[in-house]
Write a protein that holds these residues in place. Structure first.
Motif: not given
Lengths: 207, 207
Positions: A71-96
């Motif tokens: 999603v981050i890579c294909q979105q139109e406008n350039k992502p911020t690094l915060n967005e890139v790293f935030s991409a980890f949050i949901d997948p990691l938390l869903s391990l719970n």
DNA sequence: CGTTATTTTAAACGCTTGTTTAAACTGTCT
DNA sequence: AGACAGTTTAAACAAGCGTTTAAAATAACG
């Protein structure tokens, strides 16, 4: 619950707690309430058991993480690094939801794997799940194109160090934080605290 | 060279390489070319040997680091975080004249101590050398007064994670960097690369 | 020199480790 | 029922661990 799964569950929490070298098969089988020989019967060896524990998590996490980074890579406008790293949050938390204490267990296991057993787990992850790393690098490149491949390499390893080390000792750190600052902290809070840190770190100005 | 020092030297490099749990007394004494029983004769136990190895470094590093941080804390104008973290460079690199591969050995040992042996080394360092941490926190507070004590706590632990983890695997990382980017990298280069990262991380904007 | 102390040595101690063995048990199918 | 595959079990295995012992070698000192 099958013997195989009882072993995997017991091994997982003991490995996360005391490391791979620090946990004996006898501890595992006695926590799992199965016979000692069951490990070698079902998994062949301790090393294969370690791989099985890690694979169970990677097979759950990897597709979610891939989708999230895509999603981050294909979105139109350039992502911020915060967005890139935030991409980890949901997948990691869903391990719970996948497993109790899944998020912290997995991250602790990752940390163990990097320091225990002289990097055999590093080999395992980079050869068995290389696309995770590739996509991550691509996402960072989109967010910060001025970074050279070499700088990305180093800063991503710094990032892994931060996250993995923090999570390896997250239980102890959360206890200290609780007693020193009288504030309840859980693993999600720690993740939310660490993301601005690594995003800023990776985004540090050059020279 | 005395038996005691032969043991310390051998133990140090093996501990750094393979961890405390992962190194046996027999490996140590055979590398040191001394008798197996010499360890227990001179040090009492393996645990005491570990402490002795760490103390040798801490007693060398601690005063230099204290002096270096004091300069930062007492200078007239407010220091930048980059300056604060750069205060570590010289004391750490001077471990290399104190002992061959001193810098990386020490940092690797630190990393081992945090993950091996369930945090007994953390206890050892925080109780035996608390003033190092205190002065460091003070320096960071001067550089970034808006940071709450709680945020400092977390970000300093992130920093330790970054540095320690990186150094634990610095040999492997330097090898990869060498083969992938055809560039010679030594421990001083790694330190110079990691400082902007952690300085930016600690200096990340709030909320 | 002879007599203490200190240090080194080979051997053994008891214990834990991962792994293997072979017998017992369980359920399934003809 | 009988036979067969899959699984569990108790017991043993060899190897490695940290530590201890007691004798031998070396050093220090009056």
């Amino acid at each position: 619950m099958s013997t195989k799964n009882k072993i995997l569950d017991a091994a997982e929490s003991l490995f996360a707690d005391k490391g791979f070298n620090g946990t004996s098969l006898r501890e595992i089988t006695s926590l799992a309430e199965v016979n000692l020989a069951a490990v070698n019967y079902h998994f062949g060896s301790k090393k294969e058991l370690i791989k099985a524990v890690m694979s169970r998590y990677m097979n759950e996490l990897s597709p979610n993480l891939q989708a999230s980074l895509l999603v981050i890579c294909q979105q139109e406008n350039k992502p911020t690094l915060n967005e890139v790293f935030s991409a980890f949050i949901d997948p990691l938390l869903s391990l719970n939801v996948f497993r109790e204490n899944g998020t912290s267990n997995f991250l602790q296991l990752l940390g163990r794997g990097y320091t225990d057993s002289q990097g055999f787990l590093r080999w395992f992850l980079t050869t068995q799940y290389p696309e995770v790393i590739t996509n991550f690098v691509t996402a960072v490149q989109r967010a910060y194109p001025e970074l050279s491949a070499e700088d990305i390499f180093w800063r991503l390893h710094f990032t892994m160090g931060t996250v993995i080390f923090t999570m390896s000792s997250s239980d102890a750190l959360m206890d200290i934080a609780k007693s020193d600052f009288e504030q309840q902290v859980d693993i999600a809070d720690v993740i939310r605290k660490v993301i601005p840190f690594v995003a800023s770190g990776v985004g540090a100005p050059l020279r």
